[in-house]
Write a protein that holds these residues in place. Structure first.
Motif, PDB file in Angstrom:
ATOM      1  N   GLU A  83     -40.775  31.908  17.578  1.00 44.79           N
ATOM      2  CA  GLU A  83     -39.594  31.348  18.225  1.00 44.79           C
ATOM      3  C   GLU A  83     -39.840  30.790  19.621  1.00 44.79           C
ATOM      4  OE1 GLU A  83     -36.232  34.107  15.996  1.00 44.79           O
ATOM      5  OE2 GLU A  83     -36.670  34.482  18.111  1.00 44.79           O
ATOM      6  N   LEU A  84     -41.067  30.842  20.120  1.00 46.09           N
ATOM      7  CA  LEU A  84     -41.358  30.361  21.472  1.00 46.09           C
ATOM      8  C   LEU A  84     -42.518  29.369  21.456  1.00 46.09           C
ATOM      9  CD1 LEU A  84     -41.149  33.677  23.557  1.00 46.09           C
ATOM     10  CD2 LEU A  84     -39.430  31.855  23.422  1.00 46.09           C
ATOM     11  N   LEU A  85     -42.388  28.320  22.264  1.00 46.92           N
ATOM     12  CA  LEU A  85     -43.423  27.311  22.421  1.00 46.92           C
ATOM     13  C   LEU A  85     -43.557  26.987  23.899  1.00 46.92           C
ATOM     14  CD1 LEU A  85     -45.320  25.044  21.251  1.00 46.92           C
ATOM     15  CD2 LEU A  85     -43.284  23.565  21.243  1.00 46.92           C
ATOM     16  N   ILE A  86     -44.766  27.100  24.449  1.00 50.20           N
ATOM     17  CA  ILE A  86     -45.014  26.785  25.858  1.00 50.20           C
ATOM     18  C   ILE A  86     -45.205  25.271  25.993  1.00 50.20           C
ATOM     19  CG2 ILE A  86     -46.426  27.288  27.880  1.00 50.20           C
ATOM     20  CD1 ILE A  86     -44.965  29.710  26.645  1.00 50.20           C
ATOM     21  N   THR A  87     -44.536  24.691  27.001  1.00 52.29           N
ATOM     22  CA  THR A  87     -44.582  23.247  27.215  1.00 52.29           C
ATOM     23  C   THR A  87     -44.909  22.934  28.677  1.00 52.29           C
ATOM     24  OG1 THR A  87     -42.209  23.165  27.710  1.00 52.29           O
ATOM     25  CG2 THR A  87     -42.869  22.858  25.398  1.00 52.29           C
ATOM     26  N   HIS A  88     -45.097  21.650  28.948  1.00 51.99           N
ATOM     27  CA  HIS A  88     -45.346  21.204  30.323  1.00 51.99           C
ATOM     28  C   HIS A  88     -44.016  21.057  31.063  1.00 51.99           C
ATOM     29  CE1 HIS A  88     -49.661  20.493  29.857  1.00 51.99           C
ATOM     30  NE2 HIS A  88     -49.404  19.952  28.685  1.00 51.99           N
ATOM     31  N   GLY A  89     -43.290  22.127  31.223  1.00 52.88           N
ATOM     32  CA  GLY A  89     -42.009  22.106  31.910  1.00 52.88           C
ATOM     33  C   GLY A  89     -40.851  21.858  30.954  1.00 52.88           C
TER      34      GLY A  89
END
Length: 373
Positions: A83-89
């Motif tokens: 359920e989580l995805l790290i992004t560039h802001g």
């Protein structure tokens, strides 16, 4: 497709060209601009000498830290693996999510004024449809107006909670009403919740994910840049149920592959380490807001008290100009402020930020008073 520049960046560039015979620029600041504390610097030193296995969803420990914080702060149960995805802001996260879940010809309904989502929506081939909020009630979103704007082409509702530029924070009841509309009409709800730690008054911030019983098709984007003075590192995340996050993740891989590992190590350290260094800054924000609003009142300029954020949405109609001319008038007197039409709001208004020093905010009030004389 030809896009205009992001309004905040375009105005910042214009401000640098103000002739030197004009008033010296007041150094407006938004979110805290702070050097990273030593525990974050040390984490970066260590990470810079390591080799990391590539993970396009983001580091497992950072996603677990986010899940733990959401559970501790709001009682949200989150599966960090699905359920989580790290992004560039947050900006990047929202852009990728919109492109993953929308199709050309779709409409997106947005209570306005609101943040600069238009370019992101148009990059997805979709069309923004703005619904005016009620200034007389603190820029409250109007559920009946939102529902009236929905057509067969509408595929999504996009909200900014807390709202940028107005500082409006929807109550749990209001948020539930909006999600109920989305559920009835089969819409995905995108929510930018980047200012969750900047709530000073009012009903308090309610994450839309707390209301998943109203509607399952919810996508939240959040910025560590805002909540941890982390602007230089460009780290944020997308929180969505697995059936929505999977296509967002696939789009992200084509867009960026993964977020840098050193930045993620810094993000983990800033989230899990001591917080007093930034909490001290947050503790001054309400007072700074009130200083700016006091100066505005003294200059005869009305504004709704923002319950959150780092900005005041000011009615500058008494100054006698609007839009770009209004921005230029303020620039000529050393003040940067974005006109309201950049936020799909009234062009007689401007967004002013109050993250600067008390002395600078008092100077803004003095200059605006001179403009009125």
């Amino acid at each position: 497709m030809k896009l205009e520049r992001l309004p905040a960046l375009e105005l910042a560039d214009r401000a640098r060209t103000v002739p030197p015979n004009h008033a010296a620029m007041v150094p407006f600041r938004g979110v805290p601009v702070l050097p990273m504390p030593e525990h974050v610097v040390e984490a970066v030193r260590t990470a810079a000498g390591e080799v990391f296995p590539r993970s396009s969803r983001g580091s497992e420990e950072l996603r677990q830290a986010i899940a733990s914080r959401l559970e501790a702060a709001y009682g949200l149960a989150v599966d960090p693996g699905r359920e989580l995805l790290i992004t560039h802001g947050a900006q990047h996260g929202m852009s990728v999510a919109l492109r993953a879940l929308l199709s050309p010809g779709d409409d997106v309904v947005i209570p306005a004024p609101s943040y600069f989502f238009e370019g992101m929506i148009r990059l997805a081939g979709a069309r923004p449809v703005y619904v005016p909020s009620d200034e007389s009630r603190g820029w409250d979103h109007v559920p009946a107006a939102v529902e009236a704007a929905i057509t067969p082409a509408t595929r999504a509702l996009l909200i900014c909670n807390p709202n940028n530029p107005t500082g409006y924070v929807p109550s749990r009841e209001r948020l539930g009403q909006l999600l109920d509309i989305a559920a009835r009409r089969g819409l995905t709800v995108f929510s930018d919740e980047s200012y969750e730690r900047y709530v000073w008054d009012g009903p308090g911030y309610v994450p839309q994910m707390l209301l998943r019983d109203h509607h399952p098709d919810l996508v939240t984007v959040t910025s560590l840049s805002k909540n941890y003075a982390f602007t230089s590192w460009r780290v944020g995340y997308v929180h969505a149920p697995a059936h929505l996050l999977e296509p967002i993740h696939h789009a992200f891989e084509w867009d960026a592959i993964n977020v840098g590992d050193v930045a993620q190590a810094a993000a983990y350290a800033v989230m899990t380490g001591p917080q007093h260094w930034i909490e001290q800054e947050f503790a001054t924000m309400r007072a700074r807001r009130d200083i700016l609003r006091g100066g505005l009142e003294g200059a005869g300029l009305a504004s709704v008290r923002p319950d959150a954020g780092v900005f005041v949405f000011v009615d500058c109609a008494p100054l006698g100009c609007r839009g770009r001319r209004l921005e230029r008038l303020l620039l000529d007197h050393g003040m940067t402020a974005i006109a309201g039409d950049a936020f799909a709001g009234p062009d007689t208004h401007v967004r002013m930020v109050y993250g600067g020093s008390a002395a600078d905010l008092e100077e803004v009030g003095r200059r605006l008073g001179e403009l009125r004389r």
